[in-house]
Design a protein around this motif. Structure first.
Motif, PDB file in Angstrom:
ATOM      1  N   GLN A   1      12.695  -7.618 -12.604  1.00  0.00           N
ATOM      2  CA  GLN A   1      12.083  -7.185 -11.347  1.00  0.00           C
ATOM      3  C   GLN A   1      11.042  -8.184 -10.867  1.00  0.00           C
ATOM      4  O   GLN A   1      10.969  -8.485  -9.661  1.00  0.00           O
ATOM      5  N   LYS A   2      10.234  -8.714 -11.774  1.00  0.00           N
ATOM      6  CA  LYS A   2       9.223  -9.702 -11.395  1.00  0.00           C
ATOM      7  C   LYS A   2       9.870 -10.973 -10.858  1.00  0.00           C
ATOM      8  O   LYS A   2       9.376 -11.584  -9.906  1.00  0.00           O
ATOM      9  N   HIS A   3      10.972 -11.371 -11.472  1.00  0.00           N
ATOM     10  CA  HIS A   3      11.696 -12.544 -10.979  1.00  0.00           C
ATOM     11  C   HIS A   3      12.193 -12.295  -9.563  1.00  0.00           C
ATOM     12  O   HIS A   3      12.071 -13.165  -8.675  1.00  0.00           O
ATOM     13  N   LEU A   4      12.743 -11.111  -9.310  1.00  0.00           N
ATOM     14  CA  LEU A   4      13.270 -10.794  -7.987  1.00  0.00           C
ATOM     15  C   LEU A   4      12.151 -10.652  -6.957  1.00  0.00           C
ATOM     16  O   LEU A   4      12.361 -10.950  -5.775  1.00  0.00           O
ATOM     17  N   ILE A   5      10.982 -10.198  -7.390  1.00  0.00           N
ATOM     18  CA  ILE A   5       9.833 -10.127  -6.481  1.00  0.00           C
ATOM     19  C   ILE A   5       9.548 -11.503  -5.897  1.00  0.00           C
ATOM     20  O   ILE A   5       9.445 -11.680  -4.680  1.00  0.00           O
ATOM     21  N   GLU A   6       9.428 -12.505  -6.768  1.00  0.00           N
ATOM     22  CA  GLU A   6       9.090 -13.857  -6.316  1.00  0.00           C
ATOM     23  C   GLU A   6      10.237 -14.507  -5.573  1.00  0.00           C
ATOM     24  O   GLU A   6      10.028 -15.207  -4.579  1.00  0.00           O
TER      25      GLU A   6
ATOM     26  N   ARG B   1       9.818  -3.382  -2.286  1.00  0.00           N
ATOM     27  CA  ARG B   1      10.283  -2.290  -3.152  1.00  0.00           C
ATOM     28  C   ARG B   1      10.161  -2.648  -4.624  1.00  0.00           C
ATOM     29  O   ARG B   1       9.763  -1.818  -5.443  1.00  0.00           O
ATOM     30  N   PHE B   2      10.478  -3.886  -4.973  1.00  0.00           N
ATOM     31  CA  PHE B   2      10.327  -4.297  -6.367  1.00  0.00           C
ATOM     32  C   PHE B   2       8.850  -4.299  -6.777  1.00  0.00           C
ATOM     33  O   PHE B   2       8.517  -3.940  -7.916  1.00  0.00           O
ATOM     34  N   ARG B   3       7.975  -4.677  -5.870  1.00  0.00           N
ATOM     35  CA  ARG B   3       6.543  -4.643  -6.163  1.00  0.00           C
ATOM     36  C   ARG B   3       6.077  -3.208  -6.398  1.00  0.00           C
ATOM     37  O   ARG B   3       5.251  -2.942  -7.290  1.00  0.00           O
TER      38      ARG B   3
END
Length: 363
Positions: A84-89, A116-118
């Protein structure tokens, strides 16, 4: 796309459109975990970000497998959070790049994914949500949706006010977007106030001569240029050009020292690179091209300033691509023929001038 049959949906489960959160009627057949209200929003999401992350969403939106031990469960949760953190960035960078390229509609789905990921990782009231709200606000401004932009900015402001650990970089982004909002509303006094605060907080976070501070100078210069205060605008445009010129020249010098004898596994020299992500490269192109267009219109009075920003633009293109592939807009060729080479700035054979491209005015 497959149509969703209501009788096949478990009772009590509500499927929402990925873009507008309206009741969903279709599902992506590739991942089967993303839903849409219709073909229009599916295509918008696919062209913006979904094509790039489609398969990555499957493990995030399906039930976690059964683990034999608590240690395995914790490890699985950690992996989920890392994805999720990877997709946030990733989504944030993609949305930023679209904005700097002027593709405001395409930026919206990517920014929504980042938001949404955040929320999933940091919660609904975390200050980590602010960058995504600001992206959505800027995209809304670009689309002419000022009321929607004000809503996103209000949410961002409220989140910052509630936070006790908001960093200077976030404050800078907030004030920059508020400045852009007031520019759109033609309230230039309020816009100058917020852009001055943007420069202050960016300087606290990165320094007065950092490329991340240059955006505030650039937008402030645009205001003065629009108000016909050309001396002030000229000073700020010069400062922005100098900041980018110094960064790119320093980057080239570092790469030259490191890579003089360095050969990769295929026996070829390493590609040049800017040290920037795609969004920052798009921002640099947008800023420098805008300044160049303005300088070109006044080149009769200060040709050296036009040449200076053009040199900086050449260096950016060179570092972005391999020297044999680098190209610049056709209008640059006339200047390039009359621009002296400087060994400390220009690599040999660094630029091949394309005759097929013309820059678009971004200011």
């Amino acid at each position: 796309m497959d149509i969703i049959y209501p009788l096949a949906v478990p009772k009590g489960r509500r499927l929402c459109c990925e873009v507008c959160e309206a009741p969903a009627e279709r599902v992506c057949t590739a991942c089967t975990v993303t839903y849409y209200c219709g073909v229009v929003h599916q295509r918008a999401d696919w062209n913006s970000i979904h094509e790039k992350i489609c398969q990555l969403l499957i493990p995030l939106r399906t039930s976690m497998p059964f683990y034999n031990s608590e240690e395995e469960r914790r490890h699985g949760l950690q992996q989920l959070q890392q994805r999720q953190k990877h997709l946030i960035e990733f989504c944030y960078t993609v949305a930023q790049k679209y904005l700097f390229e002027g593709k405001h509609a395409a930026a919206v789905p990517a920014a929504l994914h980042s938001l949404r990921f955040r929320m999933n990782v940091h919660g609904l009231s975390s200050v980590e949500l602010v960058p995504a709200y600001l992206l959505l606000a800027e995209a809304s401004l670009g689309l002419g949706h000022i009321v929607q932009a004000e809503e996103y900015l209000s949410q961002a402001q409220w989140t910052v006010l509630k936070s006790t650990d908001c960093c200077s970089a976030t404050h800078s982004l907030l004030h920059r977007n508020l400045g852009l909002l007031y520019i759109a509303k033609e309230n230039y006094e309020e816009a100058r106030y917020h852009l001055a605060n943007d420069i202050y907080f960016a300087s606290c976070a990165f320094g007065t001569e950092d490329i991340r501070t240059s955006g505030g100078y650039f937008h402030l210069a645009n205001i003065f240029y629009g108000l016909k205060k050309l001396d002030l605008a000229d000073t700020l445009y010069t400062k922005v050009s100098e900041i980018w010129s110094k960064y790119l020249n320093d980057r080239y010098q570092v790469l030259s020292r490191v890579r003089i004898q360095q050969i990769d596994l295929l026996g070829k020299r390493f590609e040049t690179d800017t040290g920037l992500d795609e969004a920052q490269e798009a921002e640099a192109i947008q800023i420098l091209t805008s300044i160049w267009n303005i300088r070109e219109s006044t080149s009769d009075t200060a040709p050296q300033k036009t040449i200076f920003v053009l040199k900086t633009l050449f260096m950016l293109y060179y570092l972005m691509t391999n020297s044999s592939k680098a190209s610049v807009p056709r209008k640059a060729s006339c200047w390039h023929k009359n621009t002296p080479r400087e060994p400390s700035v220009w690599p040999k054979n660094s630029i091949s001038v394309s005759t097929n491209r013309t820059p678009s005015k971004s200011y």
